[in-house]
Scaffold this active site. Sequence first.
Site, PDB file in Angstrom:
ATOM      1  N   ASP A 158      36.100 -16.017 -14.659  1.00 48.48           N
ATOM      2  CA  ASP A 158      35.446 -16.325 -13.316  1.00 48.48           C
ATOM      3  C   ASP A 158      36.460 -17.239 -12.756  1.00 48.48           C
ATOM      4  O   ASP A 158      37.764 -17.400 -13.297  1.00 48.48           O
ATOM      5  CB  ASP A 158      34.052 -17.235 -13.260  1.00 48.48           C
ATOM      6  N   SER A 159      36.686 -17.275 -11.713  1.00 55.72           N
ATOM      7  CA  SER A 159      37.884 -17.890 -10.942  1.00 55.72           C
ATOM      8  C   SER A 159      37.495 -19.549 -11.162  1.00 55.72           C
ATOM      9  O   SER A 159      38.481 -20.208 -11.006  1.00 55.72           O
ATOM     10  CB  SER A 159      37.643 -17.959  -9.304  1.00 55.72           C
ATOM     11  N   CYS A 186      32.038 -12.923 -11.979  1.00 57.88           N
ATOM     12  CA  CYS A 186      32.574 -13.286 -10.532  1.00 57.88           C
ATOM     13  C   CYS A 186      32.375 -12.159  -9.450  1.00 57.88           C
ATOM     14  O   CYS A 186      32.953 -11.010  -9.591  1.00 57.88           O
ATOM     15  CB  CYS A 186      33.942 -13.526 -10.471  1.00 57.88           C
ATOM     16  N   ASN A 187      31.334 -12.283  -8.723  1.00 58.28           N
ATOM     17  CA  ASN A 187      31.207 -11.222  -7.659  1.00 58.28           C
ATOM     18  C   ASN A 187      32.477 -11.099  -6.800  1.00 58.28           C
ATOM     19  O   ASN A 187      32.731  -9.658  -6.252  1.00 58.28           O
ATOM     20  CB  ASN A 187      29.996 -11.643  -6.768  1.00 58.28           C
ATOM     21  N   CYS A 233      26.946 -15.379  -5.824  1.00 60.14           N
ATOM     22  CA  CYS A 233      28.229 -16.189  -6.417  1.00 60.14           C
ATOM     23  C   CYS A 233      27.747 -16.871  -7.521  1.00 60.14           C
ATOM     24  O   CYS A 233      26.643 -17.592  -7.376  1.00 60.14           O
ATOM     25  CB  CYS A 233      28.906 -17.079  -5.349  1.00 60.14           C
TER      26      CYS A 233
HETATM   27  N1  DGL Z   1      32.228 -17.527  -8.942  1.00 65.93           N
HETATM   28  C1  DGL Z   1      32.797 -16.563  -7.684  1.00 65.93           C
HETATM   29  C2  DGL Z   1      31.765 -15.436  -7.482  1.00 65.93           C
HETATM   30  O1  DGL Z   1      30.731 -15.227  -8.347  1.00 65.93           O
HETATM   31  C3  DGL Z   1      33.194 -17.071  -6.505  1.00 65.93           C
HETATM   32  C4  DGL Z   1      33.889 -18.442  -6.490  1.00 65.93           C
HETATM   33  C5  DGL Z   1      35.240 -18.273  -5.565  1.00 65.93           C
HETATM   34  O2  DGL Z   1      35.306 -18.176  -4.403  1.00 65.93           O
HETATM   35  O3  DGL Z   1      36.533 -18.227  -6.342  1.00 65.93           O
HETATM   36  O4  DGL Z   1      31.776 -14.844  -6.362  1.00 65.93           O
END
Ligand code: DGL
Length: 267
Positions: free
Chosen positions: A15-16, A79-80, A194
Amino acid sequence: MPVTTSELKPILVFDSGIGGLTVLREARVLMPERHFIYVADDAAFPYGGWEEPALKEHIIKLFAQLLAEHDPEICIIACNTAFTLVGADLRAAFPEMRFVGTVPAIKPAAERTRSGLVSVLATPGTVKRAYTRDLIQSFASQCHVRLVGSENLARMAEAYIRGEPTDDAAVLAEIGQCFVEEDGRKTDIVVLACTHYPFMANVFRRLAPWPVDWLDPAEAIARQARRLVPLPDGFEPLNGVDPAIFTSGRPDFTTRRLMQGFGLTLR
Ligand code: DGL
């Protein structure tokens, strides 16, 4: 013959930031024989505001490095914002690797809604994606789907899970648009699109103007990973910690403590 844990390759969860931990905790339940490597690209967080071509290039480069260094069995892109952009490119760039993706749970939401009013709470990046629009067209054309791209919620969730105080009014300002009333019908499902957001689900529930289902895809993602990597006969359940990698190389004290709480140790 029992399978020893050292014979099994790890599962990489990406993930980010810390949002992917919501997926990791479900994956651990379903895959007790596996080691995991958690990767947070915190040097590039948040992904939500990146321009698409730059983010695509960045993630592909990063994966070339991660796959070479860690040789995982499969990768879970938790991470979407990343997967809706680079899922297909990752598969094309690394055809020998299997990727489990995370996409907005629009299909299950469309199947479950009674009112026909569904909202998708996501980052601005995910809301913009052609992938998200295609999901709506393919699976929810009979519903009224409102896309809510939140600028600040991923950061707020990072702060919240680290124990920092949250401001109710600020959270409500981010989620308020999810609640739609139309011809006597009301939104009844909000898709948490998210992976950071499920950490705040209790806050969302408390602040919601009316009760809705907050749809968290974490368990479904873990089930998909389990399908790709069947449970070996005579496996030994694992104890102990898994490694976590933060691309900044310098996570702060609260992050270290948080990782410990998740049974992860920073590399
Ligand atoms: N956790 C990430 C997602 O599922 C997004 C967070 C970000 O903006 O980096 O989209």
